[in-house]
Design an enzyme around this catalytic site. Structure first.
Site, PDB file in Angstrom:
ATOM      1  N   GLU A 176       0.825  -1.206   0.000  1.00  0.00           N
ATOM      2  CA  GLU A 176       0.000   0.000   0.000  1.00  0.00           C
ATOM      3  C   GLU A 176       0.865   1.265   0.000  1.00  0.00           C
ATOM      4  O   GLU A 176       1.071   1.884   1.049  1.00  0.00           O
ATOM      5  CB  GLU A 176      -0.950   0.031   1.197  1.00  0.00           C
ATOM      6  CG  GLU A 176      -1.906   1.224   1.151  1.00  0.00           C
ATOM      7  CD  GLU A 176      -2.810   1.345   2.366  1.00  0.00           C
ATOM      8  OE1 GLU A 176      -3.707   2.207   2.357  1.00  0.00           O
ATOM      9  OE2 GLU A 176      -2.613   0.584   3.336  1.00  0.00           O
ATOM     10  N   LYS A 213      -2.672  -2.156  -2.945  1.00  0.00           N
ATOM     11  CA  LYS A 213      -3.730  -1.283  -2.429  1.00  0.00           C
ATOM     12  C   LYS A 213      -3.325   0.150  -2.746  1.00  0.00           C
ATOM     13  O   LYS A 213      -2.327   0.653  -2.211  1.00  0.00           O
ATOM     14  CB  LYS A 213      -3.936  -1.483  -0.930  1.00  0.00           C
ATOM     15  CG  LYS A 213      -5.058  -0.609  -0.366  1.00  0.00           C
ATOM     16  CD  LYS A 213      -5.454  -1.017   1.046  1.00  0.00           C
ATOM     17  CE  LYS A 213      -6.573  -0.121   1.570  1.00  0.00           C
ATOM     18  NZ  LYS A 213      -7.099  -0.566   2.880  1.00  0.00           N
TER      19      LYS A 213
END
Length: 295
Positions: A176, A213
């Site tokens: 992420e 992500k």
């Protein structure tokens, strides 16, 4: 679910991943959003007990197990807790929801337009404990504040270095490198980020996969090539401060990305709601987010 069954669920599931991983620093804000003010607890233990009650209420709601939520990201204390009288990862798997664990330890101070992750010396031990509890994958967050090529390259390199440690431990890493949605240069910076991620994917060994992500991009469809890359199991989107409606509208313009929302999922839930109102509110959010994820 076996590991392979969870992998197939994540790869092919027509739904989204819920983010229930607020950590110590973000827990007071999450509780305030839930309608619980800071004078309601005394110390971290009581604070974490309150947030666990909220998460357990979500997990046990009928609508959470209706098939539209395919995964859930947990904070470490949540992984170690119980819901419905069973360990949370076990309970999630029973409901067809693949458990993930947030493993990062927070952010370094900003440098070169980014905030790298703090060191994770105990990552292998944490992964081993998570795997023993039935967790499928991990999530780790760092933040891009501006279009600084040196910083973006460093943040992606760090994500892939740690991902390889997680892969070696037998779990699926979710990377992420969040791009701050308030950054004025986000469109240009996301193009730099895309190239850096592609270069990172090239460093994976044959057969290895990761998840990504990412902030919903300014340029709709920017990450479509990542979603179709065989080295990427799934690309999920964070809501990043957008409201549920905003996040869903923007996500629907990005085929191949599915949601992994926190605020976008929880924003209208309140502790004083009775069970019927709570379930109705949560169910409406789940329906909306799932619809945006399968557009």
């Amino acid at each position: 679910m076996t590991f392979d069954e969870m992998k197939a669920r994540v790869a092919d599931g027509q739904g989204f991943v819920a983010a229930l991983d607020q950590s110590g620093g973000s827990t007071p804000k999450a509780l305030r959003g839930y309608g619980v003010e800071e004078d309601a607890w005394n110390g971290d233990d009581e604070m974490f007990a309150l947030i666990h009650q909220m998460r357990s209420r979500i997990v046990e709601s009928d609508c959470f197990g209706n098939g539209k939520v395919i995964g859930a990201i947990l904070f470490e204390k949540t992984m170690d807790g119980e819901s419905g009288g069973k360990p949370v990862p076990t309970r999630l798997a029973e409901r067809g929801i693949v458990p993930f664990l947030k493993v990062d330890k927070g952010l370094e101070d900003e440098a070169n337009g980014v905030q790298l992750m703090k060191p994770m010396p105990d990552l292998e031990a944490l992964c081993a404990r998570a795997k023993a509890k039935g967790v499928f994958g991990t999530k780790m967050r760092s933040v891009i504040k501006s279009n600084n090529a040196e910083g973006i390259k460093a943040i992606v390199q760090q994500q892939f270095v740690e991902a390889k440690r997680i892969l070696a431990a037998g779990l699926m890493p979710m990377l992420e490198p969040e791009y701050d949605i308030t950054a004025d240069d986000r469109a240009a910076g996301e193009a730099v980020l895309l190239v850096a991620i592609q270069e990172g994917l090239d460093t994976l060994a044959d057969g290895q996969q990761v998840m990504l992500k990412l902030s919903i991009p300014v340029e709709a469809g920017l990450y479509a090539q990542l979603a179709s890359d065989p080295r990427v199991l799934r690309v999920v989107a964070l809501s990043g401060g957008f409201s549920t409606d905003e996040a869903c509208e923007k996500l629907s313009q990005n085929p191949g990305m599915i949601a992994s929302f926190s605020r976008g999922l929880l924003q209208d839930l309140r502790h004083h709601q009775d069970d019927a109102e709570f379930d109705k509110t949560l169910g409406a959010a789940i329906d909306k987010i799932q619809a945006a994820s399968i557009t």
